[in-house]
Write an enzyme that holds these catalytic residues in place. Structure first.
Site, PDB file in Angstrom:
ATOM      1  N   ASP A  38       0.862  -1.195   0.000  1.00  0.00           N
ATOM      2  CA  ASP A  38       0.000   0.000   0.000  1.00  0.00           C
ATOM      3  C   ASP A  38       0.895   1.240   0.000  1.00  0.00           C
ATOM      4  O   ASP A  38       1.983   1.210   0.573  1.00  0.00           O
ATOM      5  CB  ASP A  38      -0.897   0.008   1.256  1.00  0.00           C
ATOM      6  CG  ASP A  38      -2.182   0.766   1.047  1.00  0.00           C
ATOM      7  OD1 ASP A  38      -3.261   0.140   1.061  1.00  0.00           O
ATOM      8  OD2 ASP A  38      -2.129   2.014   0.851  1.00  0.00           O
ATOM      9  N   ASP A  65       3.932   2.739  -4.030  1.00  0.00           N
ATOM     10  CA  ASP A  65       2.956   3.333  -4.941  1.00  0.00           C
ATOM     11  C   ASP A  65       2.975   2.472  -6.205  1.00  0.00           C
ATOM     12  O   ASP A  65       3.972   2.440  -6.929  1.00  0.00           O
ATOM     13  CB  ASP A  65       3.366   4.779  -5.257  1.00  0.00           C
ATOM     14  CG  ASP A  65       2.446   5.442  -6.280  1.00  0.00           C
ATOM     15  OD1 ASP A  65       1.593   4.759  -6.874  1.00  0.00           O
ATOM     16  OD2 ASP A  65       2.603   6.666  -6.475  1.00  0.00           O
ATOM     17  N   VAL A  66       1.887   1.759  -6.465  1.00  0.00           N
ATOM     18  CA  VAL A  66       1.900   0.800  -7.582  1.00  0.00           C
ATOM     19  C   VAL A  66       2.014   1.471  -8.949  1.00  0.00           C
ATOM     20  O   VAL A  66       2.314   0.810  -9.934  1.00  0.00           O
ATOM     21  CB  VAL A  66       0.668  -0.148  -7.562  1.00  0.00           C
ATOM     22  CG1 VAL A  66       0.667  -1.021  -6.320  1.00  0.00           C
ATOM     23  CG2 VAL A  66      -0.638   0.624  -7.707  1.00  0.00           C
ATOM     24  N   ASN A  92      -5.461  -4.838  -6.602  1.00  0.00           N
ATOM     25  CA  ASN A  92      -6.682  -4.237  -6.037  1.00  0.00           C
ATOM     26  C   ASN A  92      -6.543  -2.737  -5.799  1.00  0.00           C
ATOM     27  O   ASN A  92      -7.550  -2.026  -5.839  1.00  0.00           O
ATOM     28  CB  ASN A  92      -6.989  -4.981  -4.722  1.00  0.00           C
ATOM     29  CG  ASN A  92      -7.943  -4.227  -3.830  1.00  0.00           C
ATOM     30  OD1 ASN A  92      -9.153  -4.221  -4.059  1.00  0.00           O
ATOM     31  ND2 ASN A  92      -7.414  -3.570  -2.803  1.00  0.00           N
ATOM     32  N   SER A 154     -14.514  -3.526 -11.798  1.00  0.00           N
ATOM     33  CA  SER A 154     -15.703  -2.867 -11.253  1.00  0.00           C
ATOM     34  C   SER A 154     -16.876  -3.153 -12.167  1.00  0.00           C
ATOM     35  O   SER A 154     -16.688  -3.320 -13.381  1.00  0.00           O
ATOM     36  CB  SER A 154     -15.493  -1.349 -11.186  1.00  0.00           C
ATOM     37  OG  SER A 154     -16.722  -0.681 -10.963  1.00  0.00           O
ATOM     38  N   TYR A 167     -12.873   6.556 -14.898  1.00  0.00           N
ATOM     39  CA  TYR A 167     -12.799   5.371 -14.027  1.00  0.00           C
ATOM     40  C   TYR A 167     -13.231   4.119 -14.785  1.00  0.00           C
ATOM     41  O   TYR A 167     -12.536   3.083 -14.767  1.00  0.00           O
ATOM     42  CB  TYR A 167     -13.692   5.605 -12.807  1.00  0.00           C
ATOM     43  CG  TYR A 167     -13.755   4.452 -11.838  1.00  0.00           C
ATOM     44  CD1 TYR A 167     -12.775   4.273 -10.864  1.00  0.00           C
ATOM     45  CD2 TYR A 167     -14.813   3.542 -11.882  1.00  0.00           C
ATOM     46  CE1 TYR A 167     -12.847   3.214  -9.965  1.00  0.00           C
ATOM     47  CE2 TYR A 167     -14.890   2.487 -10.982  1.00  0.00           C
ATOM     48  CZ  TYR A 167     -13.904   2.325 -10.026  1.00  0.00           C
ATOM     49  OH  TYR A 167     -13.973   1.284  -9.140  1.00  0.00           O
ATOM     50  N   LYS A 171     -11.357   0.418 -15.743  1.00  0.00           N
ATOM     51  CA  LYS A 171     -11.858  -0.887 -15.300  1.00  0.00           C
ATOM     52  C   LYS A 171     -12.184  -1.793 -16.492  1.00  0.00           C
ATOM     53  O   LYS A 171     -11.977  -3.014 -16.445  1.00  0.00           O
ATOM     54  CB  LYS A 171     -13.067  -0.703 -14.379  1.00  0.00           C
ATOM     55  CG  LYS A 171     -12.728   0.027 -13.075  1.00  0.00           C
ATOM     56  CD  LYS A 171     -11.642  -0.699 -12.281  1.00  0.00           C
ATOM     57  CE  LYS A 171     -11.374  -0.089 -10.928  1.00  0.00           C
ATOM     58  NZ  LYS A 171     -10.357  -0.828 -10.152  1.00  0.00           N
ATOM     59  N   VAL A 200     -19.440  -1.493  -2.456  1.00  0.00           N
ATOM     60  CA  VAL A 200     -18.877  -2.114  -1.259  1.00  0.00           C
ATOM     61  C   VAL A 200     -18.660  -1.004  -0.244  1.00  0.00           C
ATOM     62  O   VAL A 200     -18.148   0.070  -0.611  1.00  0.00           O
ATOM     63  CB  VAL A 200     -17.512  -2.779  -1.566  1.00  0.00           C
ATOM     64  CG1 VAL A 200     -17.045  -3.595  -0.372  1.00  0.00           C
ATOM     65  CG2 VAL A 200     -17.596  -3.632  -2.819  1.00  0.00           C
ATOM     66  N   THR A 202     -16.749   0.879   1.852  1.00  0.00           N
ATOM     67  CA  THR A 202     -15.361   1.153   2.235  1.00  0.00           C
ATOM     68  C   THR A 202     -15.171   2.670   2.239  1.00  0.00           C
ATOM     69  O   THR A 202     -16.033   3.411   1.764  1.00  0.00           O
ATOM     70  CB  THR A 202     -14.360   0.553   1.221  1.00  0.00           C
ATOM     71  OG1 THR A 202     -14.524   1.223  -0.034  1.00  0.00           O
ATOM     72  CG2 THR A 202     -14.544  -0.940   1.024  1.00  0.00           C
TER      73      THR A 202
HETATM   74  P1  NAD Z   1     -10.186   1.882  -0.423  1.00  0.00           P
HETATM   75  O1  NAD Z   1      -9.953   3.297  -0.811  1.00  0.00           O
HETATM   76  O2  NAD Z   1     -11.020   1.583   0.772  1.00  0.00           O
HETATM   77  O3  NAD Z   1      -8.790   1.140  -0.290  1.00  0.00           O
HETATM   78  C1  NAD Z   1      -7.839   1.236  -1.321  1.00  0.00           C
HETATM   79  C2  NAD Z   1      -6.467   1.019  -0.755  1.00  0.00           C
HETATM   80  O4  NAD Z   1      -5.553   1.135  -1.852  1.00  0.00           O
HETATM   81  C3  NAD Z   1      -6.059   2.086   0.270  1.00  0.00           C
HETATM   82  O5  NAD Z   1      -5.406   1.470   1.373  1.00  0.00           O
HETATM   83  C4  NAD Z   1      -5.102   2.989  -0.503  1.00  0.00           C
HETATM   84  O6  NAD Z   1      -4.115   3.598   0.334  1.00  0.00           O
HETATM   85  C5  NAD Z   1      -4.489   1.994  -1.484  1.00  0.00           C
HETATM   86  N1  NAD Z   1      -3.966   2.640  -2.692  1.00  0.00           N
HETATM   87  C6  NAD Z   1      -4.601   3.526  -3.493  1.00  0.00           C
HETATM   88  N2  NAD Z   1      -3.778   3.903  -4.486  1.00  0.00           N
HETATM   89  C7  NAD Z   1      -2.610   3.232  -4.314  1.00  0.00           C
HETATM   90  C8  NAD Z   1      -1.372   3.207  -5.014  1.00  0.00           C
HETATM   91  N3  NAD Z   1      -1.152   3.998  -6.082  1.00  0.00           N
HETATM   92  N4  NAD Z   1      -0.423   2.383  -4.580  1.00  0.00           N
HETATM   93  C9  NAD Z   1      -0.612   1.599  -3.483  1.00  0.00           C
HETATM   94  N5  NAD Z   1      -1.751   1.609  -2.766  1.00  0.00           N
HETATM   95  C10 NAD Z   1      -2.731   2.415  -3.181  1.00  0.00           C
HETATM   96  O7  NAD Z   1     -10.826   1.199  -1.757  1.00  0.00           O
HETATM   97  P2  NAD Z   1     -11.733  -0.110  -1.935  1.00  0.00           P
HETATM   98  O8  NAD Z   1     -13.161   0.291  -1.923  1.00  0.00           O
HETATM   99  O9  NAD Z   1     -11.273  -1.195  -1.030  1.00  0.00           O
HETATM  100  O10 NAD Z   1     -11.389  -0.444  -3.461  1.00  0.00           O
HETATM  101  C11 NAD Z   1     -10.450  -1.434  -3.824  1.00  0.00           C
HETATM  102  C12 NAD Z   1     -10.620  -1.734  -5.297  1.00  0.00           C
HETATM  103  O11 NAD Z   1     -11.968  -2.106  -5.558  1.00  0.00           O
HETATM  104  C13 NAD Z   1     -10.325  -0.561  -6.237  1.00  0.00           C
HETATM  105  O12 NAD Z   1      -9.641  -1.026  -7.359  1.00  0.00           O
HETATM  106  C14 NAD Z   1     -11.704  -0.058  -6.617  1.00  0.00           C
HETATM  107  O13 NAD Z   1     -11.706   0.575  -7.895  1.00  0.00           O
HETATM  108  C15 NAD Z   1     -12.474  -1.356  -6.645  1.00  0.00           C
HETATM  109  N6  NAD Z   1     -13.917  -1.175  -6.479  1.00  0.00           N
HETATM  110  C16 NAD Z   1     -14.431  -0.725  -5.310  1.00  0.00           C
HETATM  111  C17 NAD Z   1     -15.802  -0.576  -5.196  1.00  0.00           C
HETATM  112  C18 NAD Z   1     -16.452  -0.092  -3.932  1.00  0.00           C
HETATM  113  O14 NAD Z   1     -17.672   0.071  -3.921  1.00  0.00           O
HETATM  114  N7  NAD Z   1     -15.723   0.129  -2.840  1.00  0.00           N
HETATM  115  C19 NAD Z   1     -16.624  -0.882  -6.283  1.00  0.00           C
HETATM  116  C20 NAD Z   1     -16.052  -1.336  -7.470  1.00  0.00           C
HETATM  117  C21 NAD Z   1     -14.691  -1.494  -7.556  1.00  0.00           C
END
Ligand code: NAD
Length: 270
Positions: A38, A65-66, A92, A154, A167, A171, A200, A202
């Site tokens: 992360d 940072d990915v 993710n 997504s 976005y 995806k 989700v 979060t």
């Molecule tokens: P979140 O924001 O709760 O957690 C994401 C984590 O990724 C955080 O800890 C953040 O610090 C880390 N992060 C972000 N950019 C980064 C980078 N460049 N390098 C390293 N770490 C990084 O998000 P989430 O809701 O858990 O989402 C996770 C994945 O699920 C994402 O790809 C998001 O697009 C996808 N998604 C989420 C939802 C939703 O409803 N939450 C819906 C569809 C898709």
């Protein structure tokens, strides 16, 4: 604790929060050594400490940072040094940018979202696949030849919705890349699939909202007929996504590759 990933090494990007954190905890319950990656290093360390405090397998937190390929390469070196190989990669870590039509989307915002949501996934695959496909490693503790990659996409990948072109484009590209990666790496015994979450709960969506305000915000979005309405009329818990990721990461999905699995309460079919 059971043993669906016993002795496996599982790298989860975005492992410090949300879906990624839930996946780390779930995978560790199944016996995996978890690498939480992360850009928030403190959050990643907290995930690993939570696992180890609960008596789970030793893990590793890597602040990365990915979207920075050199940083991803260093992360892969750290994983190689600690564990020698990788069995599972969950791509993710993702971001969104403020919704807007393409006429208002500037180059910096494109670079930012493509850098994390698409190139970040490719960089992690590029530098971790060699650790999955290492033919010299002992497979004594593993049931698979190569490994499993799960890319978190997504439902937006297949939707038309105003303002989400940036976005959703990332995806959609992840889903396409998943299919092609599955072809490229099948001979190495690596399966590659995607999970497409609906809503989700979060930080990603709920932000600073808490308690009732957060619940009302999510309910307004997920009720059928709402912006992201689904059949179950609720948002998912991160653990429900973790279970789907576990299925695709484990041998239970041994004949699945190249597919997108919607985990969305039916949102994609209404
Ligand atoms: P979140 O924001 O709760 O957690 C994401 C984590 O990724 C955080 O800890 C953040 O610090 C880390 N992060 C972000 N950019 C980064 C980078 N460049 N390098 C390293 N770490 C990084 O998000 P989430 O809701 O858990 O989402 C996770 C994945 O699920 C994402 O790809 C998001 O697009 C996808 N998604 C989420 C939802 C939703 O409803 N939450 C819906 C569809 C898709």
């Amino acid at each position: 604790m059971s043993d669906r990933l016993a002795g496996d090494v599982a790298v989860v990007t975005g492992g410090g929060a949300g879906i990624g954190e839930a996946a780390c905890l779930r995978f560790a319950e199944e016996g995996a050594h978890v690498v939480a990656v992360d850009w928030d290093g403190e959050a990643a360390r907290e995930t690993v400490e939570t696992i180890e405090r609960a008596g789970g397998p030793a893990g590793l937190a890597v602040e990365t940072d990915v979207s920075d390929e050199a940083a991803v390469e260093s992360m892969a070196e750290a994983v190689a040094e600690e564990f020698g190989h990788v069995d599972v990669l969950v791509n993710n870590a993702g971001i969104r940018v403020d919704p807007k039509p393409v006429t208002e989307a500037d180059e910096a915002s494109w670079d930012r979202i493509l850098g994390v949501n698409l190139k970040g996934y490719a960089f992690c695959a590029r530098h971790l696949i060699p650790l999955m496909a290492d033919e010299e490693r002992s497979d004594a503790s593993n049931t698979r030849d190569g490994g499993a990659i799960v890319n978190v996409a997504s439902v937006g990948a297949g939707w038309a919705r105003p303002g989400w072109s940036q976005y959703d484009a990332t995806k959609g590209a992840v889903v396409s890349m998943t299919r092609d990666m599955a072809c490229d790496h099948a001979e190495q015994g690596i399966r590659v699939n995607a999970v497409s979450p609906g809503w989700v709960i979060t930080d990603y969506h709920v932000g600073d909202r808490t308690g009732e305000e957060a619940e009302q915000f999510v309910a307004a979005k997920t009720t059928r007929g709402g912006h992201d309405g689904n059949i179950l009329q609720r948002a998912a818990r991160p653990g429900e996504l973790a279970d789907a990721l576990l299925f695709l990461a484990s041998e239970e999905s041994s004949f699945l590759t190249g597919v997108e699995v919607p985990v969305d309460g039916g949102a994609s079919v209404v």
